[in-house]
Scaffold this active site. Structure first.
Site, short mmCIF file in Angstrom:
data_model
loop_
_atom_site.label_atom_id
_atom_site.label_comp_id
_atom_site.label_asym_id
_atom_site.label_seq_id
_atom_site.Cartn_x
_atom_site.Cartn_y
_atom_site.Cartn_z
N GLU A 105 0.84 -1.18 0.00
CA GLU A 105 0.00 0.00 0.00
C GLU A 105 0.88 1.24 0.00
O GLU A 105 1.88 1.30 0.72
CB GLU A 105 -0.92 0.00 1.22
CG GLU A 105 -1.92 1.12 1.24
CD GLU A 105 -2.94 0.95 2.36
OE1 GLU A 105 -3.81 1.84 2.49
OE2 GLU A 105 -2.87 -0.05 3.09
N GLY A 106 0.54 2.21 -0.81
CA GLY A 106 1.31 3.44 -0.90
C GLY A 106 0.42 4.66 -0.91
O GLY A 106 -0.77 4.57 -0.57
N PHE B 67 -0.76 6.26 -3.38
CA PHE B 67 -1.80 6.17 -4.40
C PHE B 67 -2.96 5.31 -3.93
O PHE B 67 -4.13 5.64 -4.12
CB PHE B 67 -1.19 5.57 -5.68
CG PHE B 67 -2.14 5.44 -6.83
CD1 PHE B 67 -2.17 6.41 -7.82
CD2 PHE B 67 -2.99 4.36 -6.95
CE1 PHE B 67 -3.05 6.31 -8.89
CE2 PHE B 67 -3.87 4.24 -8.01
CZ PHE B 67 -3.89 5.23 -8.99
N GLY B 68 -2.66 4.20 -3.29
CA GLY B 68 -3.67 3.25 -2.85
C GLY B 68 -3.06 1.88 -2.67
O GLY B 68 -1.85 1.74 -2.50
N CYS B 69 -3.88 0.85 -2.73
CA CYS B 69 -3.41 -0.52 -2.53
C CYS B 69 -3.00 -1.15 -3.86
O CYS B 69 -3.55 -0.83 -4.92
CB CYS B 69 -4.50 -1.37 -1.88
SG CYS B 69 -4.91 -0.84 -0.20
N ASP C 256 9.75 12.77 -9.16
CA ASP C 256 9.66 12.01 -7.91
C ASP C 256 10.58 10.80 -7.98
O ASP C 256 10.20 9.68 -7.63
CB ASP C 256 8.22 11.59 -7.65
CG ASP C 256 7.98 11.22 -6.18
OD1 ASP C 256 8.78 11.65 -5.32
OD2 ASP C 256 7.01 10.50 -5.89
#
Length: 404
Positions: free
Chosen positions: A88-89, A91-93, A214
């Protein structure tokens, strides 16, 4: 799908790898990250120079991306079960799944499926940017986007991305002190080379320029053969058009990696990525994160910690990752640090282009053992290095390292 906008910019005089009917994406003007390790600035200008003269192309008919239904993705992830969850980050899972190969329908391939979390409009903008970038670029050292899903169901708006599966995780995973499989020095050198190739492609090998913005070890993924590929293009931006020197934008990114001039002014150039790459090289050399609050106060900021150790080889060996054979890698690590110092030059215009960095890293990987300096003596005489928060400006004398 008809929600992707493209920018038809002026091409360079000699386009290197144009793709038919593929145009650089139009990127959003406002971005911010909310996690503790990331930052944003309200002082920077949000007016993007590349927004001038923008034309819109309403679909991605020329891309090779496959459109998936949400039902299909629920099936291949067992309804997004915990057993299929990879991580999970911001952004989402991310879930692991298996789909039919487009090249051979009888064959199935593993994929990573990233599901947008409930981050509102900002998350959607990053999702669009990711599709726009990876929908029109293709390179061995960029993670491959296979397709996407954008539809509504009973749970609301669903935004997902389907990538090639990278079984060995991120470089950050293996540099961590908790890693059971620390990277060998040879592998680290190959990763440095692969990452440089990826950035060189984005900056210089297309008829438009993309600034990653990034670049960091967690965004460099490793395939089954430990080849490195850049991933997560949600913050990427189109480079400045001909005649302009930079893109003005809100300041976003990850603390410890962002270039000082970008933090201070919001002026973004490809040299911002070059700075981040220099930080990453010291990450490979030391095995330490750019910013680590769990270490003693004097060791929390990587660039500050390495500074006193760069004056001679005896001190230099103390910053080498203790999990590596220091005697065996000392000479090679010295050379890599010289490249890092060039990337971390105080003035952006004095930093090398990524194609030049790639050439230098390639020479290190080839294992040149002659006594000649890696760089010209004039270039080695003095390199300015400035830490991101501006707390110090130090002079580094890398020529002493070469002479040992």
């Amino acid at each position: 799908m008809k929600c992707f906008n493209f920018y038809f910019g002026e091409k360079k005089e000699e386009p290197k790898t144009p793709r038919p009917n593929s145009f650089p994406p139009s990127f959003t003007d406002r971005e911010s990250r909310q996690s503790g390790s990331e930052f944003n600035s309200q002082n920077a200008s949000d007016t993007s120079t590349e927004s001038r003269g923008r034309n819109h192309f309403p679909d991605m008919s020329e891309s090779n991306l496959k459109v998936f239904t949400f039902t299909e993705l629920k099936q291949v992830t067992k309804n997004f079960s915990r057993t299929a969850k990879l991580g999970e980050g911001g952004f989402g899972c991310v879930f692991k799944g298996m789909i039919k190969s487009s090249e051979d329908p009888a064959k199935k391939i593993d994929v990573a499926i990233k599901q947008l979390g409930k981050r509102g409009l900002q998350g959607h903008k990053e999702w669009v940017t990711e599709v726009n970038v990876l929908g029109v670029v293709e390179h061995t050292n960029l993670v491959k986007l296979i397709g996407y899903c954008a539809e509504d169901d009973e749970r609301g708006i669903q935004r997902l991305l389907i990538y090639e599966y990278m079984p060995n995780g991120s470089v950050e995973d293996h540099l961590s002190i908790r890693s059971l499989t620390p990277l060998t020095w040879d592998t680290r050198l190959r990763i440095a080379l692969d990452a440089a190739r990826g950035l060189t492609y984005l900056h210089e090998e297309m008829d438009f320029q993309i600034i990653f913005r990034d670049f960091k070890s967690s965004n460099i993924l490793l395939d089954e053969n430990w080849n490195a590929k850049l991933s997560d293009f949600g913050l990427a931006r189109l480079g400045p058009p001909d005649g302009l020197t930079h893109v003005s934008t809100a300041v976003v990114g990850t603390m410890g990696y962002a270039a000082p001039e970008y933090i201070q002014s919001g002026r973004l150039t490809s040299k911002s990525d070059v700075w981040s790459y220099g930080v990453f090289l010291y990450e490979l050399i030391t095995g330490r994160r750019p910013l680590d609050r769990n270490r003693p106060r004097s060791e929390q900021k990587l660039l500050e910690w390495v500074k006193p150790h760069l004056s001679d080889a005896r001190k230099f060996q103390h910053i080498l990752d203790p999990r590596l054979d220091k005697k065996q890698i000392l000479k090679s690590a010295h050379k890599l640090s010289l490249i890092a110092n060039r990337c971390l030059a105080r003035l952006p215009k004095t930093r090398p282009k990524m194609s030049q960095v790639l050439e230098m890293v390639d020479r290190v990987v080839e294992g040149s053992s002659n006594s000649e300096p890696l760089l010209k003596s004039k270039e080695l005489s003095e390199t300015d290095v400035k830490v991101t928060d501006g707390s110090w400006i130090g002079r580094v004398w890398p020529s002493k390292l070469v002479q040992t």
